[in-house]
Design an enzyme around this catalytic site. Structure first.
Site, PDB file in Angstrom:
ATOM      1  N   ASP A 103     -19.032 -42.773  -6.307  1.00 44.67           N
ATOM      2  CA  ASP A 103     -20.448 -42.651  -6.658  1.00 44.67           C
ATOM      3  C   ASP A 103     -21.307 -42.970  -5.433  1.00 44.67           C
ATOM      4  O   ASP A 103     -21.507 -44.124  -5.128  1.00 44.67           O
ATOM      5  CB  ASP A 103     -20.806 -43.547  -7.836  1.00 44.67           C
TER       6      ASP A 103
ATOM      7  N   GLU B 243     -17.282 -53.214   2.757  1.00 48.54           N
ATOM      8  CA  GLU B 243     -16.921 -52.309   1.665  1.00 48.54           C
ATOM      9  C   GLU B 243     -16.450 -50.946   2.155  1.00 48.54           C
ATOM     10  O   GLU B 243     -15.522 -50.351   1.595  1.00 48.54           O
ATOM     11  CB  GLU B 243     -18.159 -52.149   0.781  1.00 48.54           C
TER      12      GLU B 243
ATOM     13  N   SER C 112     -14.972 -46.066 -18.054  1.00 52.82           N
ATOM     14  CA  SER C 112     -13.877 -46.747 -17.379  1.00 52.82           C
ATOM     15  C   SER C 112     -13.982 -46.481 -15.876  1.00 52.82           C
ATOM     16  O   SER C 112     -15.084 -46.312 -15.342  1.00 52.82           O
ATOM     17  CB  SER C 112     -12.539 -46.261 -17.947  1.00 52.82           C
TER      18      SER C 112
ATOM     19  N   GLN D  54     -27.976 -48.783 -16.299  1.00 50.42           N
ATOM     20  CA  GLN D  54     -28.872 -49.929 -16.256  1.00 50.42           C
ATOM     21  C   GLN D  54     -28.975 -50.507 -14.855  1.00 50.42           C
ATOM     22  O   GLN D  54     -30.048 -50.927 -14.422  1.00 50.42           O
ATOM     23  CB  GLN D  54     -28.372 -51.021 -17.223  1.00 50.42           C
TER      24      GLN D  54
END
Length: 542
Positions: A312, A496, A206, A278
């Site tokens: 992250d 961003e 999540s 991935q």
């Protein structure tokens, strides 16, 4: 048909790829109740690895977003049959069998428009509607339209969306706020939780749980009946984060839950899959290879848990604060996550009150009270005067000052004295020319110095105002707003993340190039304009 709730452990087993020779051209959100396509690393693993390891595309996300133009099982079989032949060209094979996801989107409304007009004009550019998606797509269909962040991020992301929704409400688009809230409720009902984003490869984790804040926003728009309507989904999301808590012994952890030695139950970030991400496969493989003494599955789960955190990556999760290979996310009890779950518990209690279920009110109110006590006991650093993360494996506090320290203020759980000391620590340690710093570490990770992120600015502003530190809140908000306005003036875009050192640049670091668009920056900018308007320039230096 009753929706099937997929737990993180069971979703892989329930995924399937249509095996008929004449598959449907599309599949819809209704189909998602019983199926989802296999993610690319499972549908054609040998080809996937060859493409990612060979860096056929500069961005590892590009291939996992590409659309197979026929049955993936047949593509896999053809690849296995052809790859050993002389002259085999993997780039040509990919071109023949996949429809590429396209270049990064670069929204470009009217150049030179005032920033508010620019953002208002961006919302339609960033809006998507995929109640049906092509067969074999990694995209998960959703019943209602939604807004994506922009650039390489072509899908809806969980915690990004809350700050985007604040902006949509500020722009007067209350209908889309409701639509996006309904999409998140649908994902909880369908998958058992809200995935990182609406892609098959995001289903194993999540993101920071802001659904309760979305419900709260919707309730401000339409009234308290919204709480009752979303009560089942609020409780299901809570069950996802708390799964395994009842069977835990002190000093143990299971999935997202940790029980400390004194019996306190708190939460951590975690991912159901111990494999490379991935969308960042080669980076994760390389990171694990740097620490051969650690099981690679352990490193990969910590990397994935770091992705679930939204930070992250950051020194918060690193054992040495510098090297990504030292990541230990699952060993850390984060102050922001537990503050958000405290808010979720409070929101469920309020929702139960609206439907007059007083036993539920008391139960969740008690859980929130116990969590607040545990946070104040274990995550408050009395010596340094701010909230910190906790290493549950080593039974000790983490020492770094980060912007996450303001989440107890944002959610209202902080004791007044602790809030006051936290405000002083933030003023002394995190205030920068462009807003509030993410951390005090500079190591090349994008959630560290010198970068600043829109959601953390908003959390700081709201949290500090809640405890009457209005001057500091205004200083942070105005500095960040000026940073956004300066870059927009130079490059006609919102990005961003931002370099807060005063150079007026976009941020750097991380696994990909700086993206523009940008959903949560747009939303927070509109909120800050609503608060401070044209006062930002005069307040920057104060």
């Amino acid at each position: 048909m009753r929706p099937i709730a997929l737990t993180s452990l069971s979703f892989v087993a329930l995924m399937c790829v249509a095996c008929s020779s004449q598959p449907p051209a599309t599949w819809s959100y209704a189909d998602a109740q019983g199926r989802a396509n296999l993610p690319p690393d499972q549908a054609y693993p040998e080809l996937f690895e060859a493409v990612q390891r060979g860096q056929v595309f500069t961005d590892q996300k590009h291939f996992v977003d590409a659309l197979p133009n026929r049955d993936p099982a047949r593509i896999r079989a053809d690849y296995l049959a052809q790859r050993g032949r002389d002259g085999f060209d993997i780039k040509a094979f990919v071109k023949d069998n996949f429809i590429e996801s396209g270049a990064a989107e670069s929204p470009a409304p009217r150049p030179g428009a005032p920033i508010k007009e620019h953002i208002d004009n961006l919302w339609p550019v960033l809006s998507r509607s995929y109640s049906q998606v092509p067969a074999y797509s990694s995209l998960l269909p959703l019943p209602q339209p939604y807004v994506v962040p922009g650039g390489r991020f072509r899908e809806m992301y969980y915690w990004d969306s809350y700050f985007t929704m604040l902006g949509l409400e500020q722009s007067g688009d209350k209908a889309q706020v409701r639509q996006m809230t309904d999409n998140f409720a649908y994902m909880i009902d369908t998958y058992g939780h809200i995935p990182n984003g609406n892609r098959t490869y995001y289903l194993s984790r999540s993101q920071p749980p802001f659904f309760a804040y979305m419900v709260e926003l919707q309730a401000r728009i339409e009234g308290d009946q919204a709480y009752g309507r979303y009560l089942p989904q609020l409780q299901k999301e809570y069950a996802y984060w708390m799964e395994g808590a009842q069977a835990l012994k002190p000093g143990d952890a299971a999935r997202h839950v940790v029980k400390l030695a004194d019996g306190s139950v708190l939460n951590r970030y975690w991912d159901a899959s111990p494999t490379p991400r991935q969308e960042s496969w080669l980076q994760d493989v390389s990171t694990a290879e740097q620490v051969p003494e650690r099981p690679k599955e352990e490193v990969w789960r910590d990397l994935r848990a770091g992705a679930e955190s939204g930070w992250d990556f950051s020194s918060r999760w690193l054992d040495d604060g510098q090297n990504l290979a030292s990541i230990r996310t699952t060993a850390i009890v984060p102050v922001d996550l537990n503050s958000l779950i405290y808010h979720l518990e409070h929101t469920i209690a309020k929702a139960c009150e609206t439907v007059q279920n007083m036993a539920c009110v008391q139960a969740y109110g008690r859980r929130a009270e116990l969590r607040q006590r545990a946070i104040e006991k274990h995550l408050w650093n009395a010596d340094k005067g701010f909230y910190v993360d906790y290493d549950w494996q080593r039974n000790q506090q983490r020492q770094g000052l980060t912007a996450a320290t303001l989440f107890p203020l944002y959610t209202g759980l902080a004791a007044v004295e602790h809030a006051n000391r936290t405000a002083d620590a933030v003023r002394d340690g995190l205030l920068r020319p462009g807003g509030i710093a993410t951390t005090q570490a500079s190591n090349g990770q994008q959630w560290d110095e010198p970068n600043g992120w829109a959601p953390l600015q908003w959390v700081a502003v709201e949290g500090l105002e809640r405890y009457q530190h209005t001057a500091l809140a205004q200083q942070i908000g105005s500095r960040f707003l000026q940073q956004v306005e300066n870059l927009y003036g130079k490059e006609n875009k919102l990005v961003e993340k931002y370099d807060l050192s005063g150079r007026g640049d976009g941020g750097g670091g991380g696994e990909y190039e700086l993206q523009d668009g940008f959903g949560w920056t747009n939303g927070v900018t509109l909120m800050l304009l609503g608060k401070y308007g044209e006062t930002s320039q005069s307040l920057v230096g104060k």
